[in-house]
Design a protein around this motif. Structure first.
Motif, PDB file in Angstrom:
ATOM      1  N   LEU A   1     -79.381 -63.362  34.585  1.00 60.58           N
ATOM      2  CA  LEU A   1     -78.167 -63.587  35.362  1.00 60.58           C
ATOM      3  C   LEU A   1     -78.113 -62.649  36.568  1.00 60.58           C
ATOM      4  CD1 LEU A   1     -75.449 -64.134  32.602  1.00 60.58           C
ATOM      5  CD2 LEU A   1     -76.668 -65.833  33.970  1.00 60.58           C
ATOM      6  N   VAL A   2     -78.570 -61.417  36.399  1.00 55.27           N
ATOM      7  CA  VAL A   2     -78.641 -60.490  37.530  1.00 55.27           C
ATOM      8  C   VAL A   2     -79.578 -61.057  38.586  1.00 55.27           C
ATOM      9  CG1 VAL A   2     -79.448 -58.216  38.293  1.00 55.27           C
ATOM     10  CG2 VAL A   2     -78.059 -58.428  36.220  1.00 55.27           C
ATOM     11  N   ASN A   3     -80.702 -61.585  38.154  1.00 58.93           N
ATOM     12  CA  ASN A   3     -81.659 -62.180  39.082  1.00 58.93           C
ATOM     13  C   ASN A   3     -81.058 -63.392  39.790  1.00 58.93           C
ATOM     14  OD1 ASN A   3     -84.490 -62.370  40.126  1.00 58.93           O
ATOM     15  ND2 ASN A   3     -84.388 -64.348  39.089  1.00 58.93           N
ATOM     16  N   PHE A   4     -80.332 -64.217  39.045  1.00 56.50           N
ATOM     17  CA  PHE A   4     -79.669 -65.387  39.615  1.00 56.50           C
ATOM     18  C   PHE A   4     -78.696 -64.981  40.716  1.00 56.50           C
ATOM     19  CE2 PHE A   4     -75.728 -68.017  39.341  1.00 56.50           C
ATOM     20  CZ  PHE A   4     -76.225 -69.185  39.909  1.00 56.50           C
ATOM     21  N   ILE A   5     -77.926 -63.936  40.468  1.00 54.96           N
ATOM     22  CA  ILE A   5     -76.930 -63.487  41.444  1.00 54.96           C
ATOM     23  C   ILE A   5     -77.591 -62.865  42.664  1.00 54.96           C
ATOM     24  CG2 ILE A   5     -75.013 -61.890  41.854  1.00 54.96           C
ATOM     25  CD1 ILE A   5     -74.286 -62.260  38.859  1.00 54.96           C
TER      26      ILE A   5
END
Length: 254
Positions: free
Chosen positions: A115-119
């Protein structure tokens, strides 16, 4: 400033929060709209509830990307307003009027790291500093015209020009992405070279047309709001099409 205060008050009035809740909850369409409008970039977890898959991972990701506002919405009527039917984490960004959806049912393994990567890979602001992570969002955006500010970090012009162009960028939402390229970073030397520039030539402003793979430089001089605005308008009106491209020769410029 008044607009920011207004949105802060509006959001406070329509958010439902609990003392121990990890993320604010959006209880209706008005709350969701206010939240999306409250910042350049926000993330909403359209999730079944705090005890369902995705919530704890989103809380953990939000703590690691603390510059981005994150909330959740469990109200299915609001989901419908955004065309959603299953658990989805949506990123809303103003720079190019874009929404990026991560449908949890399609994620093989849901983790906070993912999710951090997605953001971060989709994080664009009114003026975005170019690096290997933001490059993904910049080049995947449907907006292919980039206004580039080349400036050396640590100089007196850096913060001033970043703020000046960042304030201008909203005028060209959906037409340009405003990108800051730090000429003092070694990995950016290829970007400077593409425009026929070296770090000692900075600060400069250029336009890159991703659709046509063409580029132009604003002539040397004061990088005022008016000059940069006129430069952007000249491109949009097609006035730069016949101008020799930047970097084609040692001193090629508009």
């Amino acid at each position: 400033m008044q607009t920011t205060v207004f949105y802060s008050l509006l959001i406070a009035s329509v958010f439902a929060t609990e003392k121990d809740a990890g993320l604010p909850r959006l209880i209706d369409a008005k709350a969701a709209e206010a939240f999306v409008d409250s910042a350049e970039l926000v993330v909403i977890g359209f999730l079944e509830g705090e005890d369902h898959s995705g919530y704890q991972e989103l809380v953990a990701a939000a703590k690691r990307v603390d510059s981005v506002s994150v909330a959740i919405c469990t109200v299915k009527e609001v989901w419908a307003d955004y065309g959603l039917t299953s658990d989805t984490i949506s990123l809303f960004r103003k720079a190019d009027n874009h929404r990026e959806d991560l449908v949890l049912a399609k994620v093989k393994k849901l983790e906070a790291d993912g999710l951090v990567n997605f953001i971060t890979t989709n994080e664009l602001r009114y003026i975005t500093e170019y690096n290997q992570v933001t490059a993904v969002g910049l080049f995947n955006s449907e907006v292919k015209s980039h206004l580039l500010l080349f400036v050396n970090g640590g100089t007196k012009e850096y913060a001033e020009l970043k703020a000046r162009l960042g304030a201008l960028a909203p005028e060209f939402t959906g037409k340009f992405l405003f990108v800051l390229i730090n000429g003092g970073v070694k990995s950016n030397s290829r970007s400077l070279g593409y425009f026929g520039l070296k770090s000692q030539d900075l600060p400069r402003v250029g336009v890159y047309d991703g659709d046509a793979d063409m580029k132009w430089l604003l002539p040397k001089g004061e990088l005022s709001t008016e000059r940069v605005r006129d430069f952007c308008k000249s491109f949009l009106q097609g006035d730069l099409k016949e101008v020799k491209q930047a970097g084609a020769e040692a001193k090629t410029e508009l």
